[in-house]
Design an enzyme around this catalytic site. Sequence first.
Site, PDB file in Angstrom:
ATOM      1  N   GLU A 308      -2.904 -23.195  28.725  1.00 49.77           N
ATOM      2  CA  GLU A 308      -2.700 -21.736  28.641  1.00 49.77           C
ATOM      3  C   GLU A 308      -3.735 -21.126  27.698  1.00 49.77           C
ATOM      4  O   GLU A 308      -3.418 -20.344  26.805  1.00 49.77           O
ATOM      5  CB  GLU A 308      -1.288 -21.413  28.136  1.00 49.77           C
ATOM      6  N   CYS A 399       9.404 -16.721  27.677  1.00 50.93           N
ATOM      7  CA  CYS A 399       8.788 -15.966  26.578  1.00 50.93           C
ATOM      8  C   CYS A 399       8.377 -14.559  26.992  1.00 50.93           C
ATOM      9  O   CYS A 399       8.454 -13.617  26.202  1.00 50.93           O
ATOM     10  CB  CYS A 399       7.573 -16.709  26.040  1.00 50.93           C
TER      11      CYS A 399
END
Length: 662
Positions: A308, A399
């Site tokens: 990521e 998230c």
Amino acid sequence: MTEAERAPAASGPACPTASASVAHRPPEGPGVRLTSGLLHDWQRRSHEASLPLALRQMEAAGNLDNLRLAIAGASEGYRGPVFMDSDLYKTLEAIGWELGRAPSPALAEFAAEATALLEKAQQPDGYLNSYTQVSGTPRYQRLASSHEMYCAGHLIQAAIAHARAGGGPALLGVARRFADHLVEVFAGREAGIDGHPVIETALVELYRQTGHEPYLSLARQFVDQRGRGLIGDSGFGLRYLQDAAPVRETAALAGHAVRALYLEAGVVDVAVESGDDELLASSVTRWDDMVGGKTALTGGVGSRHSGESFGDAFELPPDRAYNETCAAIASIQWSWRLLLATGESRYADLIERALHNAVGAAISTDGQRFFYVNPLQRRDDHFEEDDPGRRREWFSCACCPPNIMRLLASLGHYVATTADDVLYLHQFTGAAVGAHLAGGTLRVTMTSGYPWSGTVDLEVRGAPADACGLGVRVPAWSHGARFSVNGRPMAPDPADRGYLVVRRHWMPGDVLRCDLNVTPRLTYPDRRIDALRGSVAVERGPLVYCFEQADQPGGASVEDLALSPGDLTGHDTDLPGVGRTVTVRAPAVRLAPARDRGLPYGPEPDPADTGGPATAVAIPYFQWDNRDGRAMRVWMPWAGPPPSSGGDNPPASRDPDTAEIF
Ligand SMILES: [Zn+2]
């Protein structure tokens, strides 16, 4: 006086202390309340549609049950990843900002119940983490991956939202007990750093809220200790964790994008509260690195799925772009802090780009589904386990959705600042804005159909007796913007660094009008972005556009179209599933038939356009994937002359007589 003007001020994150070394500050006094327009609609949708979904998910996904297990002293039954508490904290933060704007019995009840659970789950020494407590994992032994201080940071941010919004002291009490515990364990020692930043900015905010200096000192320590191998190994290497070199010696952003950007928010907070210009300058250098070669046209950042993470400079593939929603939000938080620190409009420009495109696209029109990954192209056959190509209601790693909600709940905070008796407006939407300055209060009503319209009216509703300034950002994209006060043309002064600032004795009824140029325009990529070479995109005002299969006349495939020179035209409309929009029709050509077998390579280039003229239709990127889930692309092949010959946009020029700025 309207209801909006009577309402309490929007308060929000990142409020520097009086002694902080900043150029701009959030307005003191009435503040900002969004009243109409796209940003207001997003804020209302988040309150009405997204937050109720989050509250249901806090039960369904196990976030609240994990705390109940901790309270009961259970040793099994924990659900979800180790940072489940943080999703609850972000939801609570969103609720805090929401309650600051308007009472809501349902949200207040949820917050009270969750706070009671947190008070019970908190251990006598202040420690609180449902995963560690239920699993029996030793504290602070796996800081590279345990997210213990990451969760603490989000708890602190939630508590600050409730405190600044006038909530009771209970949640702030929980947060302070945890923060005091962290000071006791870590201050003055080399006892470790959390692998996922956010505790840094949270501790500075807690210092701002309480005046308790040890919180600032600990934040500074965590920033200074990076690059010395104190975090440990997460299995992804030191760059992933921003631990490969000291912060001050790092010029390029690398590693996990959300971690890197949350850290930068903390770096700027520490720098401005400590008067540390060297630390601030290092963060500006990295911001330039991000913008100069690691930011997608949408403002999305973090191009790699792997880790990521940020990619190399100019590694910006549209189809493989990761662009986590949280990274765009973190980019906004960082840019906001740099805007406060420096007063430069380029930070507000990037906030606008990331907000209207990367963040805007992460939410469905109905507010009920979310993107985690935000590519700039989807093919018809796309599937990937971590990005199936459609928004989802929730995620096992959730998230992003509550992160969007806490941003939208505090969105008014990002609209205005003050400096030197000037009220600056950075973002455009319908809003009531008020600030104490020049010994009085300047009240302004902002009215606009932005971003569909480029006209923004700032009407003065009340003003101090003394002269004061009203400033408005001149967006970098708005060639030929015009400004006037009560009909008299005004031109920006370059000394005002990207703003038009008018200083005068303002009177009620005075109107500062901005006519921003929202004519659709073509945008070309830097030649160093290999994945975009030969392509072109369409933008209109702050909006990036995309070509979705559903809109193409005659069913032409978006994969078989190339844009060609000619006028782009905007069309105000209402699209089923999408809602109010302005579509853009672009001249195009149909590409010659593609090879039908064998390797997709050969000794001759593909033939030029032999398929005849066509029209391609684009909608704003933030509105994509609200229909049939077919192909979408932001970047299209360009069938016109190369951009070095001037492309299809008018050449830049300057005509001071007509008060145009280019
Ligand atoms: Zn996320």
